[in-house]
Design an enzyme around this catalytic site. Sequence first.
Site, PDB file in Angstrom:
ATOM      1  N   LYS A 220       0.820  -1.228   0.100  1.00 20.75           N
ATOM      2  CA  LYS A 220       0.050  -0.009  -0.088  1.00 20.75           C
ATOM      3  C   LYS A 220       0.885   1.293   0.222  1.00 20.75           C
ATOM      4  O   LYS A 220       2.012   1.196   0.402  1.00 20.75           O
ATOM      5  CB  LYS A 220      -0.848  -0.134   1.230  1.00 20.75           C
ATOM      6  CG  LYS A 220      -1.959  -1.180   1.218  1.00 20.75           C
ATOM      7  CD  LYS A 220      -2.587  -1.020   2.519  1.00 20.75           C
ATOM      8  CE  LYS A 220      -3.677  -2.377   2.622  1.00 20.75           C
ATOM      9  NZ  LYS A 220      -4.662  -2.299   3.828  1.00 20.75           N
TER      10      LYS A 220
ATOM     11  N   GLU B 201       7.330 -18.889  -7.272  1.00 16.89           N
ATOM     12  CA  GLU B 201       7.029 -20.353  -7.952  1.00 16.89           C
ATOM     13  C   GLU B 201       8.569 -20.610  -8.627  1.00 16.89           C
ATOM     14  O   GLU B 201       9.213 -19.530  -9.251  1.00 16.89           O
ATOM     15  CB  GLU B 201       6.130 -20.196  -9.230  1.00 16.89           C
ATOM     16  CG  GLU B 201       6.211 -21.217 -10.086  1.00 16.89           C
ATOM     17  CD  GLU B 201       5.435 -21.114 -11.241  1.00 16.89           C
ATOM     18  OE1 GLU B 201       5.302 -21.938 -12.341  1.00 16.89           O
ATOM     19  OE2 GLU B 201       5.029 -19.969 -11.577  1.00 16.89           O
TER      20      GLU B 201
ATOM     21  N   ILE C  92      11.118 -22.446 -10.959  1.00 18.43           N
ATOM     22  CA  ILE C  92      10.975 -22.666 -12.527  1.00 18.43           C
ATOM     23  C   ILE C  92      12.138 -23.333 -12.806  1.00 18.43           C
ATOM     24  O   ILE C  92      13.518 -23.019 -12.633  1.00 18.43           O
ATOM     25  CB  ILE C  92      11.028 -21.590 -13.474  1.00 18.43           C
ATOM     26  CG1 ILE C  92      10.066 -20.393 -13.242  1.00 18.43           C
ATOM     27  CG2 ILE C  92      10.765 -21.948 -14.858  1.00 18.43           C
ATOM     28  CD1 ILE C  92       8.647 -20.770 -13.067  1.00 18.43           C
TER      29      ILE C  92
ATOM     30  N   ALA D 253      15.969 -23.617 -14.076  1.00 18.43           N
ATOM     31  CA  ALA D 253      15.867 -23.360 -15.444  1.00 18.43           C
ATOM     32  C   ALA D 253      16.934 -22.379 -15.978  1.00 18.43           C
ATOM     33  O   ALA D 253      17.074 -21.461 -15.089  1.00 18.43           O
ATOM     34  CB  ALA D 253      14.331 -22.620 -15.948  1.00 18.43           C
TER      35      ALA D 253
ATOM     36  N   ASP E  21      14.522  -3.839 -17.664  1.00 15.33           N
ATOM     37  CA  ASP E  21      15.925  -4.434 -17.484  1.00 15.33           C
ATOM     38  C   ASP E  21      15.799  -5.776 -18.388  1.00 15.33           C
ATOM     39  O   ASP E  21      16.461  -6.656 -17.995  1.00 15.33           O
ATOM     40  CB  ASP E  21      16.428  -4.651 -16.402  1.00 15.33           C
ATOM     41  CG  ASP E  21      18.023  -5.126 -16.319  1.00 15.33           C
ATOM     42  OD1 ASP E  21      18.675  -4.581 -17.044  1.00 15.33           O
ATOM     43  OD2 ASP E  21      18.307  -5.904 -15.473  1.00 15.33           O
TER      44      ASP E  21
ATOM     45  N   TYR F 163      19.211 -12.499 -20.246  1.00 14.08           N
ATOM     46  CA  TYR F 163      19.641 -12.786 -19.183  1.00 14.08           C
ATOM     47  C   TYR F 163      18.743 -12.969 -18.188  1.00 14.08           C
ATOM     48  O   TYR F 163      18.570 -13.577 -16.956  1.00 14.08           O
ATOM     49  CB  TYR F 163      20.733 -11.765 -18.481  1.00 14.08           C
ATOM     50  CG  TYR F 163      22.052 -11.558 -19.276  1.00 14.08           C
ATOM     51  CD1 TYR F 163      23.052 -12.664 -18.989  1.00 14.08           C
ATOM     52  CD2 TYR F 163      22.110 -10.934 -20.359  1.00 14.08           C
ATOM     53  CE1 TYR F 163      24.247 -12.428 -19.403  1.00 14.08           C
ATOM     54  CE2 TYR F 163      23.317 -10.952 -21.216  1.00 14.08           C
ATOM     55  CZ  TYR F 163      24.472 -11.777 -20.635  1.00 14.08           C
ATOM     56  OH  TYR F 163      25.679 -11.734 -21.296  1.00 14.08           O
ATOM     57  N   ASN F 164      17.408 -12.169 -18.453  1.00 14.67           N
ATOM     58  CA  ASN F 164      16.139 -12.299 -17.449  1.00 14.67           C
ATOM     59  C   ASN F 164      15.074 -12.985 -18.062  1.00 14.67           C
ATOM     60  O   ASN F 164      13.944 -12.491 -17.631  1.00 14.67           O
ATOM     61  CB  ASN F 164      15.808 -10.697 -17.035  1.00 14.67           C
ATOM     62  CG  ASN F 164      16.954  -9.971 -16.322  1.00 14.67           C
ATOM     63  OD1 ASN F 164      17.475 -10.776 -15.434  1.00 14.67           O
ATOM     64  ND2 ASN F 164      17.067  -8.802 -16.595  1.00 14.67           N
TER      65      ASN F 164
ATOM     66  N   ASP G 173      12.931 -10.854 -12.857  1.00 10.46           N
ATOM     67  CA  ASP G 173      13.613  -9.862 -12.240  1.00 10.46           C
ATOM     68  C   ASP G 173      13.034  -8.393 -12.560  1.00 10.46           C
ATOM     69  O   ASP G 173      13.391  -7.884 -13.537  1.00 10.46           O
ATOM     70  CB  ASP G 173      15.002  -9.811 -12.598  1.00 10.46           C
ATOM     71  CG  ASP G 173      15.815 -10.971 -12.079  1.00 10.46           C
ATOM     72  OD1 ASP G 173      15.352 -11.600 -11.046  1.00 10.46           O
ATOM     73  OD2 ASP G 173      16.899 -11.303 -12.796  1.00 10.46           O
TER      74      ASP G 173
END
Length: 348
Positions: free
Chosen positions: A154, A214, A216, A223, A259, A263-264, A276
């Site tokens: 909030k 979660e 991956i 991953a 970004d 890489y992300n 990210d």
Amino acid sequence: MNSSTLSDFDNSAPLDPYEHYAALYDPQYEDGSVKAKAAAKAKKKKQDQEQIIEQLTDSAEGLEAGFTTTYQPARHEGVWLLSSLRGFYDQALIIDVLSQVKGGKEASVYRCAAHPSVGEPLAAAKVYRPRRFRNLRNDKLYREGRSLIDIDGKTPKERDTRLKRAMEKGSAFGSQMAHTSWLMHEFTTLDTLHKAGGAVPKPIASSENALLLEFIGDEHRPAPTLHEIALEPDEAYPLFVEVMRNIELMLQHGLIHGDLSAYNILYWDGMVTLIDFPQVVDVANNPHAREVLFRDVKRVCDYFMRQGVECNAASLADNLWWRYNGRRPEDEAADLSRFEEEEEEEGE
């Protein structure tokens, strides 16, 4: 964080405001900081770093009694890790920390054994290093136009004079709030995008210094990122379309990743997952939004072009910007050449 610890810290001490908060949560915090020593001598109420570590170690010992982790961290990392994750353990969200899967300057990610109530066997704990956030280059570029949000997601009331004063002074409390806001922007963005059908990890919970997401991957490995793999020709284009769908989905919610690159983006079982998001940009209120979008799209296109996908980053970014911002690129006052020059300087 213990509120009494914050109140005992004198905001007027000549101490880097991140030092106190970093001492609680950053395993790379250095003993004997010159500023910390000066402040400790000047202010009797301030606890030095060794006292803080000792206190946290005592509390961590109590936590370890019921939360013995398979992953064996170094001593200082262990204090930081257990202190950051104890809330998730107390809430019966995780039962073990199995391994570190990613170590970074701003955060580290750990594979955790999830509690049965979570509904999945594994969860990813992203644990932040507060002291590192002040070193992010051009972080003001991303924060511009973003409101502060607290641990509950909030926006604090504007009449909260204590917060306003703390932020202006750069006090320990103000720095804590800035760090919490940075973390919560990532969590709330993930929540928004996941509910909207985005290819992002499902957010499970947040705490003062960590996110639970979660996982991956599987019990053997996380991953990989797209940067680590070469795609088969027949799967590159569908995955490119999926990434662009997510960029467009973000724009529909007034957001830009900030970004995004190979890489992300994770790759697992033939699917991509964007990760990210702490640098997420507010489209409506950030004057650099178009430049940031252009950079995200360009980086994505650069990768997929190497995988054999034909695409034009400038055209894609311009079309997306016009569609969701309502203003043609040629009418923008933003100077893309200046932005690209800054990017080149940053990469040198």
